[in-house]
Write a protein that holds these residues in place. Structure first.
Motif, PDB file in Angstrom:
ATOM      1  N   THR A 142       4.703   5.692  -5.394  1.00 25.35           N
ATOM      2  CA  THR A 142       5.013   5.496  -6.608  1.00 25.35           C
ATOM      3  C   THR A 142       4.127   6.204  -7.738  1.00 25.35           C
ATOM      4  N   PHE A 143       2.893   5.778  -7.402  1.00 22.06           N
ATOM      5  CA  PHE A 143       1.835   6.024  -8.486  1.00 22.06           C
ATOM      6  C   PHE A 143       0.923   7.014  -7.871  1.00 22.06           C
ATOM      7  N   GLY A 144       0.668   7.470  -6.461  1.00 19.50           N
ATOM      8  CA  GLY A 144      -0.026   8.134  -6.103  1.00 19.50           C
ATOM      9  C   GLY A 144      -1.559   7.646  -5.860  1.00 19.50           C
ATOM     10  N   ASP A 160       4.983  10.658  -4.946  1.00 15.66           N
ATOM     11  CA  ASP A 160       6.036  11.592  -4.264  1.00 15.66           C
ATOM     12  C   ASP A 160       6.672  12.203  -5.475  1.00 15.66           C
ATOM     13  N   ARG A 161       7.205  11.884  -6.427  1.00 16.46           N
ATOM     14  CA  ARG A 161       8.011  12.311  -7.393  1.00 16.46           C
ATOM     15  C   ARG A 161       7.382  13.519  -8.040  1.00 16.46           C
ATOM     16  N   LYS A 162       6.123  13.339  -8.603  1.00 11.42           N
ATOM     17  CA  LYS A 162       5.427  14.361  -9.237  1.00 11.42           C
ATOM     18  C   LYS A 162       5.007  15.354  -8.341  1.00 11.42           C
ATOM     19  N   LEU A 163       4.782  14.973  -7.006  1.00  6.82           N
ATOM     20  CA  LEU A 163       4.399  16.228  -5.869  1.00  6.82           C
ATOM     21  C   LEU A 163       5.547  17.176  -5.805  1.00  6.82           C
ATOM     22  N   ALA A 164       6.652  16.451  -5.602  1.00  8.82           N
ATOM     23  CA  ALA A 164       7.737  17.156  -5.674  1.00  8.82           C
ATOM     24  C   ALA A 164       8.184  18.244  -6.704  1.00  8.82           C
ATOM     25  N   PRO A 187       0.887  -1.286  -0.089  1.00  9.98           N
ATOM     26  CA  PRO A 187       0.052   0.288   0.046  1.00  9.98           C
ATOM     27  C   PRO A 187       0.716   1.359  -0.031  1.00  9.98           C
ATOM     28  N   GLU A 188       1.805   1.286   0.797  1.00 13.32           N
ATOM     29  CA  GLU A 188       2.757   2.296   0.863  1.00 13.32           C
ATOM     30  C   GLU A 188       3.374   2.980  -0.598  1.00 13.32           C
ATOM     31  N   ALA A 189       3.897   1.525  -1.070  1.00  9.51           N
ATOM     32  CA  ALA A 189       4.615   1.812  -2.152  1.00  9.51           C
ATOM     33  C   ALA A 189       3.919   2.183  -3.566  1.00  9.51           C
ATOM     34  N   SER A 191       6.749   7.518 -18.972  1.00  9.92           N
ATOM     35  CA  SER A 191       5.810   7.610 -17.913  1.00  9.92           C
ATOM     36  C   SER A 191       6.654   6.790 -16.626  1.00  9.92           C
ATOM     37  N   ALA A 192       7.558   5.740 -16.683  1.00  7.40           N
ATOM     38  CA  ALA A 192       8.055   5.508 -15.438  1.00  7.40           C
ATOM     39  C   ALA A 192       9.118   6.086 -14.917  1.00  7.40           C
ATOM     40  N   GLU A 193       9.773   7.029 -15.705  1.00  9.19           N
ATOM     41  CA  GLU A 193      10.836   7.986 -15.021  1.00  9.19           C
ATOM     42  C   GLU A 193      10.156   9.032 -14.302  1.00  9.19           C
ATOM     43  N   ALA A 194       8.970   9.295 -14.973  1.00  7.21           N
ATOM     44  CA  ALA A 194       8.129  10.596 -14.216  1.00  7.21           C
ATOM     45  C   ALA A 194       7.838  10.180 -12.833  1.00  7.21           C
ATOM     46  N   ASN A 195       7.361   8.798 -12.938  1.00 10.10           N
ATOM     47  CA  ASN A 195       7.134   8.399 -11.599  1.00 10.10           C
ATOM     48  C   ASN A 195       8.426   7.844 -10.588  1.00 10.10           C
TER      49      ASN A 195
END
Length: 595
Positions: free
Chosen positions: A17-19, A578-582, A11-13, A81-85
């Motif tokens: 990773t994907f939101g 997390d990545r897109k949020l940042a 659930p955490e991952a 798409s993978a790198e964006a995540n």
């Protein structure tokens, strides 16, 4: 990380990773099998999130997931798409210039995903490379390509099993959206996956509306479809010449319309494809050479300007619409000449292939000529037991009429036989209706018993009837474009077989009520939504990415509806990892605060 710990972190991952706060459909079932080391074939409809089922384990497990994918364009689309995540990913293809760097990262265990084509994966030097790197999983995308029964058979996929057998401790995950029972069994055998590893999620795409109509002024029909659906679209044509002609005639309405086929220069094809992927309203007119390499989620319509190759191909091609879950439409325009050409090609095949291909063509005939639910026929073809009505196809939304045309059919078939099985429908129509035509009189056809036997009240049935008889094979085309008897024509003439003709309701436009079950339309005209889209477009251009890689429309819709005021609030929206949020969070919050 031990596999049990990886399962505990799911659930955490998933959210980081994907939101996402929850899995969809069978995703969790597939992911848990992978994390448990079990080989699996997952048959999941397009848009059901197949890539997540190997990308999430790749993040959680030590080593690299090697992804076998059939097209460079598809690899690079998924790579972006993978790198964006925040997933560490790379590809080894002829189009990638960082080959040595990728190999070094692979050997060092610094990659979560490595994308390769089957042609490279089956080579001995690649096998040697795999032996010097930590592996977590083999993922075989578009796995129907391994089967001779599949509609996109690729021989190099048949060479993969010896490679996998060299690494028996590494699980295999095969993924496809399009495989009937025969194809599924073949995939399991060819890839060495046990039968208990089969997971079938179902084939239904409820957000896609299916519309099938006789082809009548196709440019007008397609233009109206484009006017009703302003988002990106794909129009499939059967030949390169048709692609060029349609692309030119449809481009006059203010939308960008570009062609795509194998006869274009490679750099033109690549440029047109890149423009389509980046666009929010472009239409691509293409042969079936276009599509498998496109994972664009916001395609709002797919149109076929002619008959597709099979129901499997139709399902695969229409499945390129609405991958984001929003409403989409699939329109097929067909003509009797499509079936005539297809049945002529049947006779040119090797004898052992003819029965299977004839069965496929008959299945298509049932789909286009049915008065019942289109979706039900599609789903039954893939072994499902759907409801009798779906509520989101043309026949369910506006039921057509059904006419018993057996008597008229016998008259038409008699006219074909008595005129020598060499004349086209126009001539036969004149004979049947008793027209005073010089050509009819010159050939003595006004003296035949079938001359004038069709009255005005049934004359309107002749053309739809001829179309239906050609679809079922009772009428065939001659070498010079005439009509001759075939299939069950003699049974119809004897009165053994009935002929029912579907008479579609009069429609001025190819459209219906927008929106499928569970889907929400974009709030067009909402100033905040429009501003968020503009920001997304600007950020995508700066990063050299398609807009949907930044965020899907559904994410922007949720932003406009909930108006988050902090990063924590924004991070709770589905699709904001997390990545897109940042990377993008503050920019979108600033636009929201301004409204």
């Amino acid at each position: 990380m031990p596999q049990s710990a990886a399962v505990d972190r799911l659930p955490e991952a998933l959210h980081a990773t994907f939101g996402f706060n929850a899995f969809r459909g069978v995703q969790e079932q597939v992911v848990r099998r992978v994390l448990g080391g079990a080989s699996t074939l997952a048959v999941m409809p397009t848009g059901a999130g197949k890539s997540l089922t190997y990308q999430l384990p790749a993040v959680l497990l030590p080593g690299t997931c090697v992804v076998i994918s059939p097209l460079i364009a598809l690899m690079h689309d998924q790579l972006r798409s993978a790198e964006a995540n925040g997933i560490r990913a790379a590809a080894l293809t002829s189009a990638d210039l960082d080959r040595e760097q990728t190999i070094d990262r692979f050997r060092a265990g610094e990659l979560d995903l490595l994308y390769v084509a089957p042609e490279r994966a089956s080579q001995p030097h690649f096998r040697d490379l795999l032996g010097r790197a930590p592996l977590s999983l083999f993922a075989i995308d578009e796995a129907h390509c391994v089967s001779e029964w599949g509609h996109d058979f690729r021989p190099d996929y048949r060479l993969l099993r010896p490679l996998f057998d060299e690494f028996p401790e590494v699980p295999r995950l095969a993924l496809t959206a399009t495989a009937d029972a025969h194809t599924r069994a073949d995939i399991l055998t060819q890839l060495g996956i046990p039968g208990e590893g089969l997971i079938v999620a179902g084939f239904d795409r409820p957000n896609i509306r299916y519309v099938i109509q006789p082809r009548d002024q196709p440019v007008r029909q397609l233009s109206r479809l484009m006017a009703d659906h302003p988002g990106p679209g794909i129009v499939y044509a059967q030949t390169r010449a048709q692609v060029e002609r349609l692309a030119e005639t449809l481009s006059g309405g203010g939308r960008t319309v570009l062609p795509y086929h194998a006869g274009l220069a490679p750099e033109v094809r690549a440029a047109n494809q890149a423009a389509f992927v980046a666009s929010e309203d472009m239409v691509m007119v293409a042969t079936i050479a276009f599509g498998m390499g496109i994972d664009k989620p916001d395609v709002r319509f797919v149109a076929h300007a002619g008959l597709p190759k099979s129901i499997e191909a139709y399902y695969q091609e229409t499945g390129r619409a609405g991958r984001d879950g929003d409403p989409a439409i699939a329109v097929m325009l067909w003509g009797a000449d499509d079936f005539a050409r297809a049945r002529q090609r049947l006779g040119e095949l090797e004898p052992d292939r003819q029965p299977g291909e004839r069965q496929r063509l008959d299945a298509l005939a049932s789909l286009v000529e049915t008065a019942g639910c289109r979706r039900a026929i599609l789903l039954r073809h893939f072994g499902e037991t759907p409801p009798e009505r779906c509520g989101n196809c043309d026949n369910c939304l506006e039921a057509p009429g059904v006419v018993d045309a057996t008597d008229t059919a016998r008259k038409l078939l008699s006219a074909v036989y008595r005129t020598g099985q060499s004349y086209g429908l126009g001539h036969l129509e004149k004979v049947l209706t008793g027209a005073s035509d010089p050509r009819v009189i010159e050939r003595g056809h006004d003296q035949l018993s079938v001359f004038g036997i069709v009255g005005a009240e049934e004359a309107h049935l002749i053309r739809p009837l001829a179309r239906a008889l050609q679809a079922r094979g009772a009428l065939l085309s001659t070498e010079h474009g005439g009509l001759m008897l075939g299939g069950d024509a003699r049974a119809i003439l004897r009165g053994d077989d009935a002929v029912l003709v579907v008479v579609p309701p009069r429609r001025e436009k190819v459209r219906g009520k927008r929106g499928g079950p569970g889907a929400a339309a974009n709030p067009v005209g909402d100033p905040l939504f429009d501003a968020l889209r503009a920001l997304r477009r600007e950020l995508a251009q700066q990063a050299g990415l398609p807009p949907y890689v930044v965020f899907h429309d559904s994410v922007l819709r949720d932003m406009a509806a909930t108006r988050p005021q902090s990063l924590d609030d924004l991070g709770r929206i589905g699709g904001v990892g997390d990545r897109k949020l940042a990377a993008y969070g503050e920019a979108f919050l600033q636009v929201i605060r301004q409204h």
